[in-house]
Design a protein around this motif. Sequence first.
Motif, short mmCIF file in Angstrom:
data_model
loop_
_atom_site.label_atom_id
_atom_site.label_comp_id
_atom_site.label_asym_id
_atom_site.label_seq_id
_atom_site.Cartn_x
_atom_site.Cartn_y
_atom_site.Cartn_z
N VAL A 1 5.64 65.65 60.68
CA VAL A 1 4.80 65.44 59.49
C VAL A 1 5.59 64.93 58.29
O VAL A 1 5.01 64.29 57.40
N TYR B 1 1.25 69.96 69.59
CA TYR B 1 0.79 69.30 68.37
C TYR B 1 1.80 68.27 67.89
O TYR B 1 1.43 67.14 67.52
N LEU C 1 1.05 64.25 67.56
CA LEU C 1 1.28 63.47 66.34
C LEU C 1 2.14 62.25 66.63
O LEU C 1 1.89 61.15 66.10
N ARG D 1 1.03 58.37 66.09
CA ARG D 1 1.78 57.55 65.14
C ARG D 1 2.12 56.19 65.74
O ARG D 1 2.19 55.18 65.04
N SER E 1 -7.44 69.82 61.87
CA SER E 1 -6.98 69.71 60.48
C SER E 1 -6.40 68.34 60.21
O SER E 1 -6.60 67.76 59.12
N THR E 2 -5.65 67.80 61.17
CA THR E 2 -5.08 66.47 61.00
C THR E 2 -6.18 65.42 60.87
O THR E 2 -6.13 64.54 60.00
N GLU F 1 -7.27 63.07 57.68
CA GLU F 1 -7.33 61.62 57.85
C GLU F 1 -8.65 61.05 57.32
O GLU F 1 -8.65 60.07 56.56
N ASP G 1 2.20 68.15 52.90
CA ASP G 1 1.48 67.47 53.97
C ASP G 1 0.08 68.05 54.02
O ASP G 1 -0.10 69.26 54.24
N ALA H 1 -2.50 67.70 56.12
CA ALA H 1 -3.02 68.23 57.39
C ALA H 1 -2.48 69.63 57.67
O ALA H 1 -3.23 70.54 58.03
N THR H 2 -1.17 69.81 57.51
CA THR H 2 -0.58 71.12 57.77
C THR H 2 -1.06 72.14 56.75
O THR H 2 -1.27 73.31 57.09
#
Length: 520
Positions: free
Chosen positions: A125, A163, A167, A171, A206-207, A211, A299, A301-302
């Motif tokens: 992240v 997770y 990610l 990416r 959450s990510t 977004e 960050d 999302a986290t």
Amino acid sequence: MSPATPEPIVPLGGTRQPLFGLLDRWWAIALACLIALAPLLVVGIAPLTDLYGHLGRHAVQTELAQRPGLQPFFSYEWKLIGNLGGDILVELFHPLFGVEGAVRATVMVTQALGALGIVLVSRAVHGRVTPFALAAIPLLYGFPFNYGFINYTLSMALALLAYAAWLGLRRTGREGLAALWLGVAGAAIWVAHTYGWAFLGLLAGSTMLAEVWTARKHPLRAAGRILAACWPLLIPIVPMVIWRAESSGAAISGWAWQFKLVWLLSALRTYWRDFDMASLAVLAVLLGWALASQAVRFDRATGIAALLCLVFFLALPFRVFGSAFADMRLLPYALALALVAIGAGKPGAKAWLVAGTLALAFFGVRMATTTIAFARQDALVQAALPALERMPKGARVAFFSVKPCRTRWALAPLDHLAGAAMARRDAFVNDQWQQPGVNPLKVRYPAAEPFVRDPSHLVVREDCMETRSRVRLSTALARLPRGAFTHIWIVGEIPKTVTPPPGFVEVPDAGSGRLYAAAR
């Protein structure tokens, strides 16, 4: 919170040296994971409340055919349930290390994977490993782990690793492969423990929420985008419905504010109350500084995942699907994610340097003190274990752990010590858990009812009030069925004078507890 754009990933072993850049090196990551294992390196079987009980179950799981003393009382039936992570690792390690070595290896792998998962999520992240990610590692030794919830802890570690990999795939634009990975990893983690699967869903969701929030999508389009990315996680729904339909341990109960308050103060609960609470205060200061400082870029999302963990902690009851401490288990991970969310807003800022140094110091101090605490707890265990040498193989042992009237801060490492008698002496003991659908072990010994399963072994001191689930030691001894047991083993806060049932005599040199044998 403002959205954080990850810095470019620094190749491990590369030459770029940002502030705390050495943390990105392979050797530094390996060293952090090794330090995370320090408390487990100074003990044999970790002195966790439930772990010796699991040791007894694993002896049945792996060696029942070679243990005739256990065969009349226990059976183990493999079945697809969402609570098998530690059992599977023990099965894999057993040919190499034996049952006790396999249990020890399973616990060490669990914590190493947890530490690695935290570090790799930070790297995914932020593009780098932050000192705050290392400060999150001691939370792996929080209240849930010290209870001995190994399947749960393993599943959470696997969820963090899955997770971070997800990610990385997204990416690089490999959306299809990311979806496939989420489905496969989610199903495997569900087998380890249901909570880890749900945790992975919370992280991925959450990510995606961060977004679509950043893109300011229409709510319906946003929901469709989130569902399109996360739907593979629904694969375990079918076996979970079948599992819970066949189980009698599906109770959901026990929501209470007083418990929530205790758990809030117990995220780092290990041994010394004042020190553990002071450590929690340090984390609160770090997080408070991060929220107020311009040197920090969170960050999103986290951060959302951390907030959702906190919300679920507050909303969940004490018991879900037969698993106790359902709410308490989430709190250390909420704090860990909040720490991992902290990224540098102004590289080289003095405040970042000071806070990062404090975070690294916190990591070192907590791992050192947890190591000392484990050594002290293990000393209590080792002092009681000589009783095993005074038991014959195949003994039928009524085990009692005498509890104080009020729960102490340090968790009790002796509560399921009788599992060692199963593993080392092929003994029947009365401390195994028996909830259909929750674990594959089955206990049968009608002649010993009601002293057959957990919590019949938990009693209180003579000066305590009796409850429906816990009676005084003297009451329990008076109720023991005649002829069902060959030995009585008592540990914990033993009164100076114990009156055993008629026909039992004390066995000398039985360690710090009391051992009584039925006269021939």
